[in-house]
Design a protein around this motif. Sequence first.
Motif, PDB file in Angstrom:
ATOM      1  N   LYS A 128     -35.044 -18.064   6.352  1.00  0.00           N
ATOM      2  CA  LYS A 128     -36.323 -17.438   6.005  1.00  0.00           C
ATOM      3  C   LYS A 128     -36.465 -16.069   6.650  1.00  0.00           C
ATOM      4  CE  LYS A 128     -38.880 -21.767   5.349  1.00  0.00           C
ATOM      5  NZ  LYS A 128     -40.043 -22.574   5.761  1.00  0.00           N
ATOM      6  N   ALA A 129     -35.962 -15.939   7.863  1.00  0.00           N
ATOM      7  CA  ALA A 129     -36.010 -14.640   8.537  1.00  0.00           C
ATOM      8  C   ALA A 129     -35.106 -13.631   7.831  1.00  0.00           C
ATOM      9  CB  ALA A 129     -35.603 -14.791   9.996  1.00  0.00           C
ATOM     10  N   ALA A 130     -33.964 -14.104   7.345  1.00  0.00           N
ATOM     11  CA  ALA A 130     -33.000 -13.206   6.705  1.00  0.00           C
ATOM     12  C   ALA A 130     -33.559 -12.599   5.426  1.00  0.00           C
ATOM     13  CB  ALA A 130     -31.702 -13.956   6.409  1.00  0.00           C
ATOM     14  N   VAL A 131     -34.348 -13.375   4.655  1.00  0.00           N
ATOM     15  CA  VAL A 131     -34.830 -12.849   3.379  1.00  0.00           C
ATOM     16  C   VAL A 131     -35.901 -11.777   3.561  1.00  0.00           C
ATOM     17  CG1 VAL A 131     -34.289 -14.992   2.175  1.00  0.00           C
ATOM     18  CG2 VAL A 131     -36.605 -14.640   3.071  1.00  0.00           C
ATOM     19  N   THR A 132     -36.357 -11.580   4.784  1.00  0.00           N
ATOM     20  CA  THR A 132     -37.329 -10.507   5.026  1.00  0.00           C
ATOM     21  C   THR A 132     -36.652  -9.140   5.129  1.00  0.00           C
ATOM     22  OG1 THR A 132     -37.228 -10.752   7.448  1.00  0.00           O
ATOM     23  CG2 THR A 132     -38.833 -12.113   6.267  1.00  0.00           C
ATOM     24  N   VAL A 133     -35.317  -9.128   5.252  1.00  0.00           N
ATOM     25  CA  VAL A 133     -34.580  -7.856   5.308  1.00  0.00           C
ATOM     26  C   VAL A 133     -34.651  -7.195   3.936  1.00  0.00           C
ATOM     27  CG1 VAL A 133     -32.349  -6.762   5.718  1.00  0.00           C
ATOM     28  CG2 VAL A 133     -33.028  -8.767   7.066  1.00  0.00           C
ATOM     29  N   PRO A 134     -35.177  -5.990   3.831  1.00  0.00           N
ATOM     30  CA  PRO A 134     -35.344  -5.335   2.526  1.00  0.00           C
ATOM     31  C   PRO A 134     -34.029  -5.247   1.748  1.00  0.00           C
ATOM     32  CG  PRO A 134     -36.517  -4.128   4.229  1.00  0.00           C
ATOM     33  CD  PRO A 134     -35.694  -5.166   4.937  1.00  0.00           C
ATOM     34  N   GLY A 135     -34.050  -5.726   0.520  1.00  0.00           N
ATOM     35  CA  GLY A 135     -32.904  -5.602  -0.374  1.00  0.00           C
ATOM     36  C   GLY A 135     -31.801  -6.608  -0.161  1.00  0.00           C
ATOM     37  N   LEU A 136     -31.883  -7.450   0.880  1.00  0.00           N
ATOM     38  CA  LEU A 136     -30.777  -8.362   1.181  1.00  0.00           C
ATOM     39  C   LEU A 136     -30.548  -9.369   0.058  1.00  0.00           C
ATOM     40  CD1 LEU A 136     -28.627  -9.452   3.096  1.00  0.00           C
ATOM     41  CD2 LEU A 136     -30.392 -10.893   4.145  1.00  0.00           C
ATOM     42  N   VAL A 137     -31.594 -10.020  -0.432  1.00  0.00           N
ATOM     43  CA  VAL A 137     -31.442 -11.024  -1.481  1.00  0.00           C
ATOM     44  C   VAL A 137     -30.896 -10.381  -2.752  1.00  0.00           C
ATOM     45  CG1 VAL A 137     -32.627 -12.702  -2.928  1.00  0.00           C
ATOM     46  CG2 VAL A 137     -33.253 -12.479  -0.520  1.00  0.00           C
ATOM     47  N   ARG A 138     -31.426  -9.228  -3.118  1.00  0.00           N
ATOM     48  CA  ARG A 138     -30.957  -8.551  -4.326  1.00  0.00           C
ATOM     49  C   ARG A 138     -29.474  -8.209  -4.221  1.00  0.00           C
ATOM     50  NH1 ARG A 138     -30.000  -3.542  -5.087  1.00  0.00           N
ATOM     51  NH2 ARG A 138     -31.184  -2.897  -3.241  1.00  0.00           N
ATOM     52  N   ARG A 139     -29.055  -7.672  -3.094  1.00  0.00           N
ATOM     53  CA  ARG A 139     -27.645  -7.309  -2.929  1.00  0.00           C
ATOM     54  C   ARG A 139     -26.761  -8.547  -2.944  1.00  0.00           C
ATOM     55  NH1 ARG A 139     -30.009  -3.833   0.916  1.00  0.00           N
ATOM     56  NH2 ARG A 139     -29.355  -5.199   2.635  1.00  0.00           N
ATOM     57  N   SER A 140     -27.207  -9.628  -2.352  1.00  0.00           N
ATOM     58  CA  SER A 140     -26.426 -10.869  -2.339  1.00  0.00           C
ATOM     59  C   SER A 140     -26.251 -11.419  -3.747  1.00  0.00           C
ATOM     60  CB  SER A 140     -27.111 -11.910  -1.448  1.00  0.00           C
ATOM     61  OG  SER A 140     -27.157 -11.480  -0.099  1.00  0.00           O
ATOM     62  N   LEU A 141     -27.325 -11.384  -4.532  1.00  0.00           N
ATOM     63  CA  LEU A 141     -27.246 -11.857  -5.913  1.00  0.00           C
ATOM     64  C   LEU A 141     -26.290 -11.002  -6.723  1.00  0.00           C
ATOM     65  CD1 LEU A 141     -31.009 -12.612  -6.678  1.00  0.00           C
ATOM     66  CD2 LEU A 141     -29.171 -14.294  -6.462  1.00  0.00           C
ATOM     67  N   GLU A 142     -26.423  -9.688  -6.623  1.00  0.00           N
ATOM     68  CA  GLU A 142     -25.562  -8.789  -7.392  1.00  0.00           C
ATOM     69  C   GLU A 142     -24.101  -8.990  -7.037  1.00  0.00           C
ATOM     70  OE1 GLU A 142     -27.143  -4.972  -6.484  1.00  0.00           O
ATOM     71  OE2 GLU A 142     -28.823  -5.125  -7.905  1.00  0.00           O
ATOM     72  N   SER A 143     -23.812  -9.192  -5.752  1.00  0.00           N
ATOM     73  CA  SER A 143     -22.431  -9.412  -5.326  1.00  0.00           C
ATOM     74  C   SER A 143     -21.890 -10.729  -5.875  1.00  0.00           C
ATOM     75  CB  SER A 143     -22.353  -9.415  -3.796  1.00  0.00           C
ATOM     76  OG  SER A 143     -21.049  -9.716  -3.351  1.00  0.00           O
ATOM     77  N   ASP A 144     -22.712 -11.766  -5.827  1.00  0.00           N
ATOM     78  CA  ASP A 144     -22.294 -13.074  -6.333  1.00  0.00           C
ATOM     79  C   ASP A 144     -22.045 -13.025  -7.833  1.00  0.00           C
ATOM     80  OD1 ASP A 144     -21.749 -15.846  -6.150  1.00  0.00           O
ATOM     81  OD2 ASP A 144     -23.775 -16.300  -6.836  1.00  0.00           O
ATOM     82  N   TYR A 145     -22.925 -12.357  -8.572  1.00  0.00           N
ATOM     83  CA  TYR A 145     -22.756 -12.269 -10.023  1.00  0.00           C
ATOM     84  C   TYR A 145     -21.492 -11.502 -10.381  1.00  0.00           C
ATOM     85  CZ  TYR A 145     -27.655 -13.783 -10.325  1.00  0.00           C
ATOM     86  OH  TYR A 145     -28.840 -14.473 -10.223  1.00  0.00           O
ATOM     87  N   GLU A 146     -21.155 -10.503  -9.586  1.00  0.00           N
ATOM     88  CA  GLU A 146     -19.970  -9.689  -9.878  1.00  0.00           C
ATOM     89  C   GLU A 146     -18.676 -10.411  -9.525  1.00  0.00           C
ATOM     90  OE1 GLU A 146     -17.954  -5.407  -8.573  1.00  0.00           O
ATOM     91  OE2 GLU A 146     -19.940  -5.965  -7.820  1.00  0.00           O
ATOM     92  N   LYS A 147     -18.654 -11.126  -8.408  1.00  0.00           N
ATOM     93  CA  LYS A 147     -17.400 -11.687  -7.910  1.00  0.00           C
ATOM     94  C   LYS A 147     -17.152 -13.147  -8.315  1.00  0.00           C
ATOM     95  CE  LYS A 147     -17.555  -8.739  -3.774  1.00  0.00           C
ATOM     96  NZ  LYS A 147     -17.652  -8.707  -2.297  1.00  0.00           N
ATOM     97  N   ASN A 148     -18.217 -13.865  -8.661  1.00  0.00           N
ATOM     98  CA  ASN A 148     -18.058 -15.311  -8.893  1.00  0.00           C
ATOM     99  C   ASN A 148     -18.549 -15.757 -10.264  1.00  0.00           C
ATOM    100  OD1 ASN A 148     -17.114 -15.823  -6.160  1.00  0.00           O
ATOM    101  ND2 ASN A 148     -19.222 -15.480  -5.504  1.00  0.00           N
TER     102      ASN A 148
END
Length: 333
Positions: free
Chosen positions: A311-331
């Motif tokens: 929950k603390a990690a998702v407060t980092v601006p843009g972290l969730v979006r970047r994680s999703l984009e990376s997952d969609y591209e690589k997996n």
Amino acid sequence: MARIESVEGLEAIVGKKAPSLDLKVVDHIDTASQAWLYYSTVMLATLGGPKGPRMVAGGGAAGFAYGSGETLRIPDQNLDDPETIQSGAAFGSLWLVPGMKETLRINGTVSGISSDAVTVHVLECYLHCAKAFLRSNFWQAAPSPTVPSDPIAFARRSSLMALGTIDTNGHADVSPKGDPPDRLIRFDGERLVFADRPGNRRTDSFRNILLQPSVALQALIPGVCEVLSARGEAILTDDMETRQLFEVEGKVPKLAIEVLATEWSITPSPALQNAKLWPAPSPPEALKPAKIFAEHMRLSKQKSLSARMAKAAVTVPGLVRRSLESDYEKNLY
């Protein structure tokens, strides 16, 4: 055939379900999910019954259904075959927004049937990843007047499917499957086979199949308002010859699902026709999937150390979006 018959055998192939996945699940329709329903024009749902799960589609103008808190209300006029829905039935659903590649999943129990609507008591609500729609190119189609009447041809042109299963507690689950045409389903009028691809890694439907093999599904062709519906008994397999049928971009899936179809049909769907899906508009700017994922994690009632860290990690601006984009591209495959 290398049939998989246990959860241990399944996990040896696809890995264990990560506890963090449940952080994305809330037990009600929150404000972000209400916004998703406001723009949604299509629902693909599975309902439990004495003969196993079956599929029902719903559709109409954006916002045709209403949801808030633990209540979801769907007007009869927006459902295919509403008269077959029974009070107390397990309910699992996917909610589609034109142009959006993620889907909203709402699960629960049919709590009431009135003269004009079906009401669902909501138990789970969460956003599903975009991979099925990225693989299917579902929203890029134009309306098509050509509809295959042969189930084999229909299956081979399909690129999106909803798979419905029921767990041992009587809870329903519906999962999206997407692939390019001729790589989603193979069907010979009796045996229907499709592949597992990387997704949200919940594997709920596969665990359900191991204990309750009755399944239902609906396959869709982008641009077409008819659906291939099937019901039957499913098994999981890692047979190499079967899996190689679904190779894409040099990648062979780790798992395949085979269904002995005891019932199947190709029928027009008034729900899809009413939804007017194609050509699809641009996705609504108001819907930000990364923000919805993050909001659902913040709403989670889990209080473990790992949950608090996530929950603390998702407060980092843009972290969730970047994680999703990376997952969609690589997996994707």
